[in-house]
Write a protein that holds these residues in place. Structure first.
Motif, PDB file in Angstrom:
ATOM      1  N   MET A 258       0.854  -1.185   0.000  1.00 26.58           N
ATOM      2  CA  MET A 258       0.000   0.000   0.000  1.00 26.58           C
ATOM      3  C   MET A 258       0.893   1.239   0.000  1.00 26.58           C
ATOM      4  N   LYS A 259       0.563   2.174  -0.874  1.00 24.37           N
ATOM      5  CA  LYS A 259       1.326   3.413  -0.970  1.00 24.37           C
ATOM      6  C   LYS A 259       0.652   4.500  -0.148  1.00 24.37           C
ATOM      7  N   GLU A 260       1.379   5.002   0.844  1.00 21.54           N
ATOM      8  CA  GLU A 260       0.889   6.100   1.674  1.00 21.54           C
ATOM      9  C   GLU A 260       1.828   7.277   1.542  1.00 21.54           C
ATOM     10  N   ALA A 261       1.274   8.454   1.596  1.00 31.78           N
ATOM     11  CA  ALA A 261       2.078   9.677   1.560  1.00 31.78           C
ATOM     12  C   ALA A 261       1.553  10.631   2.618  1.00 31.78           C
ATOM     13  N   THR A 262       2.466  11.405   3.181  1.00 28.32           N
ATOM     14  CA  THR A 262       2.106  12.408   4.177  1.00 28.32           C
ATOM     15  C   THR A 262       2.654  13.748   3.721  1.00 28.32           C
ATOM     16  N   LEU A 263       1.849  14.764   3.873  1.00 30.65           N
ATOM     17  CA  LEU A 263       2.237  16.108   3.490  1.00 30.65           C
ATOM     18  C   LEU A 263       1.984  17.030   4.677  1.00 30.65           C
ATOM     19  N   ILE A 264       2.997  17.792   5.057  1.00 30.89           N
ATOM     20  CA  ILE A 264       2.848  18.761   6.147  1.00 30.89           C
ATOM     21  C   ILE A 264       2.979  20.154   5.548  1.00 30.89           C
ATOM     22  N   LEU A 265       1.915  20.926   5.667  1.00 32.30           N
ATOM     23  CA  LEU A 265       1.896  22.295   5.163  1.00 32.30           C
ATOM     24  C   LEU A 265       2.061  23.245   6.346  1.00 32.30           C
ATOM     25  N   SER A 266       3.193  23.868   6.427  1.00 33.48           N
ATOM     26  CA  SER A 266       3.476  24.787   7.528  1.00 33.48           C
ATOM     27  C   SER A 266       2.983  26.175   7.145  1.00 33.48           C
ATOM     28  N   ALA A 267       1.672  26.345   7.241  1.00 33.33           N
ATOM     29  CA  ALA A 267       1.056  27.587   6.790  1.00 33.33           C
ATOM     30  C   ALA A 267       0.157  28.159   7.871  1.00 33.33           C
ATOM     31  N   GLY A 268       0.350  29.413   8.149  1.00 36.21           N
ATOM     32  CA  GLY A 268      -0.508  30.075   9.116  1.00 36.21           C
ATOM     33  C   GLY A 268      -0.365  29.528  10.518  1.00 36.21           C
ATOM     34  N   LYS A 269      -1.293  29.884  11.354  1.00 39.91           N
ATOM     35  CA  LYS A 269      -1.299  29.476  12.756  1.00 39.91           C
ATOM     36  C   LYS A 269      -2.690  28.963  13.082  1.00 39.91           C
ATOM     37  N   CYS A 270      -2.750  27.960  13.909  1.00 42.03           N
ATOM     38  CA  CYS A 270      -4.033  27.431  14.341  1.00 42.03           C
ATOM     39  C   CYS A 270      -4.875  28.558  14.950  1.00 42.03           C
ATOM     40  N   SER A 271      -6.131  28.609  14.564  1.00 39.49           N
ATOM     41  CA  SER A 271      -7.027  29.650  15.078  1.00 39.49           C
ATOM     42  C   SER A 271      -7.253  29.512  16.580  1.00 39.49           C
ATOM     43  N   TRP A 272      -7.125  28.302  17.092  1.00 41.82           N
ATOM     44  CA  TRP A 272      -7.326  28.063  18.523  1.00 41.82           C
ATOM     45  C   TRP A 272      -5.997  28.155  19.248  1.00 41.82           C
ATOM     46  N   GLY A 273      -5.070  27.282  18.906  1.00 42.22           N
ATOM     47  CA  GLY A 273      -3.705  27.342  19.425  1.00 42.22           C
ATOM     48  C   GLY A 273      -3.533  27.177  20.918  1.00 42.22           C
ATOM     49  N   ASN A 274      -4.530  26.614  21.611  1.00 36.66           N
ATOM     50  CA  ASN A 274      -4.446  26.486  23.066  1.00 36.66           C
ATOM     51  C   ASN A 274      -4.502  25.057  23.577  1.00 36.66           C
ATOM     52  N   CYS A 275      -4.585  24.079  22.705  1.00 33.14           N
ATOM     53  CA  CYS A 275      -4.708  22.695  23.155  1.00 33.14           C
ATOM     54  C   CYS A 275      -3.485  22.303  23.983  1.00 33.14           C
ATOM     55  N   LEU A 276      -3.721  21.765  25.137  1.00 28.67           N
ATOM     56  CA  LEU A 276      -2.657  21.391  26.059  1.00 28.67           C
ATOM     57  C   LEU A 276      -1.719  20.354  25.456  1.00 28.67           C
TER      58      LEU A 276
END
Length: 134
Positions: free
Chosen positions: A1-19
């Motif tokens: 099985m072919k899997e791919a992962t892409l991480i887009l380092s764009a912007g900031k989470c609107s919440w940004g408070n998750c512990l």
């Protein structure tokens, strides 16, 4: 099985408070063109599964522009990706944002550390189990 992962380092989470999440406190600096280039440089042709992560929500217009999402959805179709997994907070999962991915086998990943609303509050998730289910 072919899997791919892409991480887009764009912007900031609107919440940004998750512990439990350090990602939400990061602010990426990718432009829309940078994101397109990152996608085009990744071999996703005929992938069984493509997972896309960002430091927040792929479906948040303030973080990932809708114009990019529309381009990306078309690119995913052209590359014959069989299943697409995107991360998002629940408030961005709407009929409108999902419509951009019509015809794609899509799963939305929502970080739910617990099905207990009190625990979610302790983790400072900013949403409840009811929000998640909706």
């Amino acid at each position: 099985m072919k899997e791919a992962t892409l991480i887009l380092s764009a912007g900031k989470c609107s919440w940004g408070n998750c512990l439990a999440c350090g990602w939400g406190r990061l602010e990426g600096n990718m432009t829309e063109e940078d994101m397109k280039e990152a996608v085009q440089n990744r071999d996703i042709k005929d992938a069984d599964v493509l997972k896309v992560f960002t430091s927040g929500s792929v479906l948040d217009d303030n973080q990932i522009p809708r114009s990019f999402r529309k381009w990306f959805a078309q690119h995913v179709k052209e590359q014959n990706v069989k299943k697409l997994i995107l991360e998002s907070r629940p408030e961005y999962v709407t009929d409108e944002t999902l419509s951009d991915f019509e015809g794609i086998n899509l799963t939305i990943a929502i970080g739910l550390e617990s099905a207990n609303t009190e625990v979610l509050a302790h983790y400072m998730k900013g949403f409840t189990l009811e929000d998640y289910l909706k």
